[in-house]
Motif scaffolding. Structure first.
Motif, PDB file in Angstrom:
ATOM      1  N   ASP A 196       0.858  12.714   4.390  1.00 58.65           N
ATOM      2  CA  ASP A 196       2.295  12.576   4.608  1.00 58.65           C
ATOM      3  C   ASP A 196       3.035  13.838   4.162  1.00 58.65           C
ATOM      4  O   ASP A 196       2.575  14.577   3.291  1.00 58.65           O
ATOM      5  CB  ASP A 196       2.825  11.381   3.818  1.00 58.65           C
ATOM      6  CG  ASP A 196       2.101  10.108   4.176  1.00 58.65           C
ATOM      7  OD1 ASP A 196       2.546   9.407   5.097  1.00 58.65           O
ATOM      8  OD2 ASP A 196       1.071   9.821   3.518  1.00 58.65           O
ATOM      9  N   ARG A 197       4.181  14.046   4.741  1.00 60.81           N
ATOM     10  CA  ARG A 197       5.044  15.140   4.292  1.00 60.81           C
ATOM     11  C   ARG A 197       5.683  14.740   2.962  1.00 60.81           C
ATOM     12  O   ARG A 197       6.333  13.709   2.862  1.00 60.81           O
ATOM     13  CB  ARG A 197       6.144  15.422   5.316  1.00 60.81           C
ATOM     14  CG  ARG A 197       5.622  15.899   6.665  1.00 60.81           C
ATOM     15  CD  ARG A 197       6.777  16.216   7.600  1.00 60.81           C
ATOM     16  NE  ARG A 197       6.315  16.491   8.945  1.00 60.81           N
ATOM     17  CZ  ARG A 197       5.881  17.689   9.360  1.00 60.81           C
ATOM     18  NH1 ARG A 197       5.871  18.698   8.504  1.00 60.81           N
ATOM     19  NH2 ARG A 197       5.474  17.861  10.606  1.00 60.81           N
ATOM     20  N   ASP A 198       5.512  15.557   1.953  1.00 58.45           N
ATOM     21  CA  ASP A 198       6.076  15.251   0.638  1.00 58.45           C
ATOM     22  C   ASP A 198       7.502  15.775   0.533  1.00 58.45           C
ATOM     23  O   ASP A 198       7.808  16.665  -0.257  1.00 58.45           O
ATOM     24  CB  ASP A 198       5.202  15.867  -0.466  1.00 58.45           C
ATOM     25  CG  ASP A 198       3.939  15.069  -0.704  1.00 58.45           C
ATOM     26  OD1 ASP A 198       3.969  13.839  -0.535  1.00 58.45           O
ATOM     27  OD2 ASP A 198       2.919  15.684  -1.044  1.00 58.45           O
ATOM     28  N   ASP A 199       8.389  15.212   1.353  1.00 57.27           N
ATOM     29  CA  ASP A 199       9.772  15.705   1.365  1.00 57.27           C
ATOM     30  C   ASP A 199      10.757  14.636   0.898  1.00 57.27           C
ATOM     31  O   ASP A 199      11.942  14.710   1.180  1.00 57.27           O
ATOM     32  CB  ASP A 199      10.151  16.208   2.767  1.00 57.27           C
ATOM     33  CG  ASP A 199       9.976  15.156   3.859  1.00 57.27           C
ATOM     34  OD1 ASP A 199       9.558  14.025   3.541  1.00 57.27           O
ATOM     35  OD2 ASP A 199      10.261  15.481   5.031  1.00 57.27           O
TER      36      ASP A 199
ATOM     37  N   PHE B 169       6.535   4.757   5.307  1.00 57.93           N
ATOM     38  CA  PHE B 169       7.791   5.503   5.358  1.00 57.93           C
ATOM     39  C   PHE B 169       7.479   6.982   5.563  1.00 57.93           C
ATOM     40  O   PHE B 169       6.449   7.482   5.167  1.00 57.93           O
ATOM     41  CB  PHE B 169       8.559   5.315   4.051  1.00 57.93           C
ATOM     42  CG  PHE B 169       9.918   5.933   4.026  1.00 57.93           C
ATOM     43  CD1 PHE B 169      10.999   5.290   4.608  1.00 57.93           C
ATOM     44  CD2 PHE B 169      10.129   7.165   3.424  1.00 57.93           C
ATOM     45  CE1 PHE B 169      12.258   5.846   4.589  1.00 57.93           C
ATOM     46  CE2 PHE B 169      11.390   7.738   3.389  1.00 57.93           C
ATOM     47  CZ  PHE B 169      12.458   7.079   3.977  1.00 57.93           C
ATOM     48  N   GLY B 170       8.405   7.694   6.183  1.00 52.83           N
ATOM     49  CA  GLY B 170       8.229   9.136   6.338  1.00 52.83           C
ATOM     50  C   GLY B 170       7.346   9.492   7.516  1.00 52.83           C
ATOM     51  O   GLY B 170       6.955   8.651   8.326  1.00 52.83           O
TER      52      GLY B 170
ATOM     53  N   LEU C 105       0.898   9.599  17.015  1.00 49.67           N
ATOM     54  CA  LEU C 105       1.339   8.767  15.891  1.00 49.67           C
ATOM     55  C   LEU C 105       1.865   9.662  14.769  1.00 49.67           C
ATOM     56  O   LEU C 105       1.122  10.463  14.209  1.00 49.67           O
ATOM     57  CB  LEU C 105       0.162   7.920  15.386  1.00 49.67           C
ATOM     58  CG  LEU C 105       0.459   6.870  14.329  1.00 49.67           C
ATOM     59  CD1 LEU C 105       1.438   5.825  14.858  1.00 49.67           C
ATOM     60  CD2 LEU C 105      -0.841   6.189  13.885  1.00 49.67           C
ATOM     61  N   ASP C 106       3.152   9.492  14.418  1.00 54.30           N
ATOM     62  CA  ASP C 106       3.793  10.421  13.481  1.00 54.30           C
ATOM     63  C   ASP C 106       3.961   9.856  12.075  1.00 54.30           C
ATOM     64  O   ASP C 106       4.609  10.461  11.228  1.00 54.30           O
ATOM     65  CB  ASP C 106       5.154  10.859  14.013  1.00 54.30           C
ATOM     66  CG  ASP C 106       6.184   9.729  14.065  1.00 54.30           C
ATOM     67  OD1 ASP C 106       5.806   8.560  13.805  1.00 54.30           O
ATOM     68  OD2 ASP C 106       7.350  10.014  14.371  1.00 54.30           O
TER      69      ASP C 106
ATOM     70  N   TRP D 222      -3.808   5.577  11.430  1.00 53.60           N
ATOM     71  CA  TRP D 222      -3.650   7.033  11.510  1.00 53.60           C
ATOM     72  C   TRP D 222      -4.959   7.731  11.190  1.00 53.60           C
ATOM     73  O   TRP D 222      -5.368   8.655  11.886  1.00 53.60           O
ATOM     74  CB  TRP D 222      -2.555   7.483  10.544  1.00 53.60           C
ATOM     75  CG  TRP D 222      -2.145   8.918  10.702  1.00 53.60           C
ATOM     76  CD1 TRP D 222      -1.033   9.381  11.350  1.00 53.60           C
ATOM     77  CD2 TRP D 222      -2.834  10.080  10.215  1.00 53.60           C
ATOM     78  NE1 TRP D 222      -0.995  10.764  11.296  1.00 53.60           N
ATOM     79  CE2 TRP D 222      -2.090  11.211  10.606  1.00 53.60           C
ATOM     80  CE3 TRP D 222      -4.001  10.281   9.493  1.00 53.60           C
ATOM     81  CZ2 TRP D 222      -2.482  12.514  10.303  1.00 53.60           C
ATOM     82  CZ3 TRP D 222      -4.412  11.574   9.192  1.00 53.60           C
ATOM     83  CH2 TRP D 222      -3.647  12.680   9.598  1.00 53.60           C
ATOM     84  N   TRP D 223      -5.627   7.284  10.123  1.00 54.48           N
ATOM     85  CA  TRP D 223      -6.852   7.965   9.692  1.00 54.48           C
ATOM     86  C   TRP D 223      -7.952   7.824  10.735  1.00 54.48           C
ATOM     87  O   TRP D 223      -8.720   8.769  10.988  1.00 54.48           O
ATOM     88  CB  TRP D 223      -7.302   7.385   8.353  1.00 54.48           C
ATOM     89  CG  TRP D 223      -8.404   8.157   7.696  1.00 54.48           C
ATOM     90  CD1 TRP D 223      -9.668   7.730   7.448  1.00 54.48           C
ATOM     91  CD2 TRP D 223      -8.340   9.503   7.194  1.00 54.48           C
ATOM     92  NE1 TRP D 223     -10.395   8.719   6.827  1.00 54.48           N
ATOM     93  CE2 TRP D 223      -9.593   9.820   6.650  1.00 54.48           C
ATOM     94  CE3 TRP D 223      -7.319  10.465   7.147  1.00 54.48           C
ATOM     95  CZ2 TRP D 223      -9.883  11.048   6.068  1.00 54.48           C
ATOM     96  CZ3 TRP D 223      -7.609  11.695   6.562  1.00 54.48           C
ATOM     97  CH2 TRP D 223      -8.875  11.974   6.039  1.00 54.48           C
TER      98      TRP D 223
END
Length: 239
Positions: free
Chosen positions: A40-43, A133-134, A143-144, A210-211
């Motif tokens: 995931d994006r850590d934002d 989330f995210g 798939l985002d 996703w994985w």
């Protein structure tokens, strides 16, 4: 094409990191030293005191867990409402697909049956599809965000010890551990243990996670190999 690999952040000292890398088991006292794996994006981060996500630029977003799909009672629950559900504590082992394990991790949260009580699935619903989330750094198959699917029958089987976890070691989940909520699945490999859970869809059929989309050698059904378990796994139907 080489399979995508998760970012690795070994927390703690170099010595503990080496122990984690070469020992098949991590002691219970090292539970906070889980190697961190994330796609995931850590934002963003989550504040359990307010029940809000802190987003880039300083904006905040209240956490909401939505149940939808094949149900006549789609609902949304806030963080405080999840905390108000009957809570249980369980100690179980955590097995990464990469070969390392953490034994005797103490999780706190509630059973999946609490969600079906609040939002009953329709008779034709056979699967639970969880959403994170995210967004993720890559988008396999378009798939985002992280997704995982489980049979409803497994989630409701008390012998399999599935838990909607809000805590680890008596404290709210940290960001690295998947705050505010993750699925704990002791008899499945940890790529099934979806973090940052924000949605649940009841469905007739599963959705590849996703994985699995990013690494097709890893299937939807991912039981921990028996030789890695300290106790025999309950019997269940493969899917």
């Amino acid at each position: 094409m080489a399979a995508l690999r998760r970012r690795t952040v070994l927390m703690g000292t170099g010595i503990l990191g080496a122990v984690a890398a070469f020992s098949p088991w991590l002691p219970a006292m090292a539970a906070p030293l889980f190697p961190t794996r994330t796609v995931d994006r850590d934002d963003y981060s989550f504040d359990p005191k307010t029940g809000h996500f802190l987003m880039p630029g300083g904006t905040t977003v209240p956490y909401s867990f939505r149940i939808s799909g094949l149900t006549s009672k789609a609902i949304s629950l806030g963080y405080d409402e999840l905390q108000a559900l009957p809570q249980v504590e369980q100690t179980s082992d955590f097995h990464c697909v990469e070969g390392w394990s953490v034994n005797d991790a103490t999780w706190g949260g509630f059973r999946f049956a609490e969600l079906t009580r609040l939002a009953p699935p329709a008779p034709e619903a056979k699967w639970a599809v969880f959403h994170s989330f995210g967004t993720t750094r890559s988008t396999p198959g378009g798939l985002d965000h992280y997704v995982e699917s489980f049979p409803l029958s497994d989630l409701l089987d008390s012998k399999l010890d599935y838990l909607m976890a809000l805590q680890l070691a008596g404290k709210p989940l940290s960001h690295d551990r998947g705050a505010p909520m993750r699925v704990v699945c002791p008899y499945d490999l940890a790529y099934k243990s979806i973090k940052f859970v924000t949605g649940l869809t009841y469905a007739r059929t599963p959705q590849d996670g996703w994985w699995t989309r990013a690494n097709p050698i890893y299937p939807l059904y991912a039981p921990v190999p028996s030789h890695r378990l300290r106790n025999a796994a309950p019997k269940r139907r493969p899917y």
